[in-house]
Scaffold this motif. Sequence first.
Motif, PDB file in Angstrom:
ATOM      1  N   ALA A  94       9.959  -6.352 -22.942  1.00 42.96           N
ATOM      2  CA  ALA A  94      10.139  -5.918 -21.556  1.00 42.96           C
ATOM      3  C   ALA A  94      11.110  -4.749 -21.484  1.00 42.96           C
ATOM      4  O   ALA A  94      10.859  -3.746 -20.798  1.00 42.96           O
ATOM      5  CB  ALA A  94      10.636  -7.082 -20.710  1.00 42.96           C
ATOM      6  N   ARG A 135       9.629  -1.375 -22.929  1.00 43.51           N
ATOM      7  CA  ARG A 135       8.622  -0.705 -22.101  1.00 43.51           C
ATOM      8  C   ARG A 135       9.207  -0.186 -20.793  1.00 43.51           C
ATOM      9  O   ARG A 135       8.870   0.912 -20.343  1.00 43.51           O
ATOM     10  CB  ARG A 135       7.459  -1.670 -21.862  1.00 43.51           C
ATOM     11  CG  ARG A 135       6.688  -1.925 -23.163  1.00 43.51           C
ATOM     12  CD  ARG A 135       5.576  -2.924 -23.006  1.00 43.51           C
ATOM     13  NE  ARG A 135       6.087  -4.290 -22.878  1.00 43.51           N
ATOM     14  CZ  ARG A 135       5.301  -5.347 -22.696  1.00 43.51           C
ATOM     15  NH1 ARG A 135       3.992  -5.178 -22.598  1.00 43.51           N
ATOM     16  NH2 ARG A 135       5.821  -6.554 -22.607  1.00 43.51           N
ATOM     17  N   MET A 136      10.107  -0.961 -20.189  1.00 45.68           N
ATOM     18  CA  MET A 136      10.748  -0.478 -18.958  1.00 45.68           C
ATOM     19  C   MET A 136      11.615   0.742 -19.232  1.00 45.68           C
ATOM     20  O   MET A 136      11.519   1.768 -18.545  1.00 45.68           O
ATOM     21  CB  MET A 136      11.591  -1.583 -18.332  1.00 45.68           C
ATOM     22  CG  MET A 136      10.813  -2.709 -17.695  1.00 45.68           C
ATOM     23  SD  MET A 136      11.872  -3.816 -16.714  1.00 45.68           S
ATOM     24  CE  MET A 136      13.048  -4.390 -17.948  1.00 45.68           C
ATOM     25  N   MET A 151       2.935  -5.090 -17.368  1.00 48.53           N
ATOM     26  CA  MET A 151       3.649  -4.284 -18.352  1.00 48.53           C
ATOM     27  C   MET A 151       2.714  -3.506 -19.272  1.00 48.53           C
ATOM     28  O   MET A 151       3.140  -2.544 -19.917  1.00 48.53           O
ATOM     29  CB  MET A 151       4.561  -5.174 -19.190  1.00 48.53           C
ATOM     30  CG  MET A 151       5.735  -5.785 -18.432  1.00 48.53           C
ATOM     31  SD  MET A 151       6.825  -4.536 -17.704  1.00 48.53           S
ATOM     32  CE  MET A 151       7.509  -3.805 -19.182  1.00 48.53           C
ATOM     33  N   THR A 158       2.783   0.415 -21.712  1.00 48.47           N
ATOM     34  CA  THR A 158       2.745   0.152 -23.146  1.00 48.47           C
ATOM     35  C   THR A 158       1.811   1.144 -23.822  1.00 48.47           C
ATOM     36  O   THR A 158       0.686   1.350 -23.360  1.00 48.47           O
ATOM     37  CB  THR A 158       2.241  -1.287 -23.422  1.00 48.47           C
ATOM     38  OG1 THR A 158       2.996  -2.213 -22.657  1.00 48.47           O
ATOM     39  CG2 THR A 158       2.349  -1.620 -24.902  1.00 48.47           C
TER      40      THR A 158
END
Length: 388
Positions: A101, A104-105, A147, A151
């Motif tokens: 998480a 990717r954020m 998400m 990616t």
Amino acid sequence: MRIVHCFRSPVGGIFRHVRDLTEAQVAAGHAVGIVCDSTTGGAYEERLFAAMEDMLALGMWRTPMQRHIGPGDIEAAWRTYRIIQKLQPDVLHGHGAKGGAYARMFGSLLRVSRSRVARLYSPHGGSLHYDETAMTGKLFFGLERLMQRFTDHLLFVSDYEQRTFRRKIGPPRPQSSLVYNGLGASEFIPVTSHADAADFLYIGMMRDLKGPDLFIEALARVETALARQVSAVMVGSGDDLPRYRGQVATLGLADRVQFLDPMPARKAFALARFIVVPSRAEAMPYIVLEALAAGLAMIATNVGGIPEILGAASPALVQPSVEALSAKMSEALRDPGGYRANMPAGADLKARFGADVMARHIEAAYFSALGERDEEDHPRLRVISRFS
């Protein structure tokens, strides 16, 4: 490339995976950094960090990261983002649910103000272990679907993990690859058990997902089935360790079960004649690969990617239940030589699960995510690995 690996817990298979990748990537000429939790791990993990420190051009950055979602996540996420922002990675590789998480954020945020950052995610089981019919599972799988928009490449460590992702989340939207975990050549040297070795070894995290409670209960049943005492060594740490010590005492096994702190796997292998992997869920556990490469006889649960290592028809595979484990453990003690003959050959394992193969395929995924697919223009695709 400037490569940053982000993950939460510096213990177990994820940490092992990152260490192997780091060594191979540094040998190939890349600058590597690590960002992970500062509250997990003990003396053994500190020694592993110390051994890596000199090779990390981008440094070792540890900051508190809580395991479950909660109010503290906001502060933890901000601290982690500021660290990654300073490192200016070309590749941000997240491992596990929390690391994935964050990678990717934060990779997406970095794209707002600078050149392209490749955002890669290796689940390593992680959120895939949740029940898709439960509210928690629905929440996490919904987040995973969201998400995927942020990616560039998904890296799976087993076909089981890949199939589970498709079943619970859906077909991967970004590029994806199956890359098995790998071992170095030195790990295929057999380990000889000590003369006073225990009957069974459990090595891993002390949490119910890994099945130490099943292992302890199965030991008691083996003693009943064989009408004699058996011995065991349990190596590892975790929040649930006191509960397992209590379980051993309650079952009257305290003088025959020894608890030891985390140690190198090959050192632990010499402490017993058989290793038991009683996990309720797995992705592609390193401990199975390591034990088989070292020549240990094994009893393992038929979950996750374990059958991909042992072979789907292996007689060493059992269901994750006390009854199945105890029956197979009793069988192994009745005929140790015959049981060992069922283990896969080391040469076959080495051909399929080499660390050089793993590193080469993952580096190719990095370049693909960056849009650099022409090997002739990018000779670094030819990994020069210390493992080869």
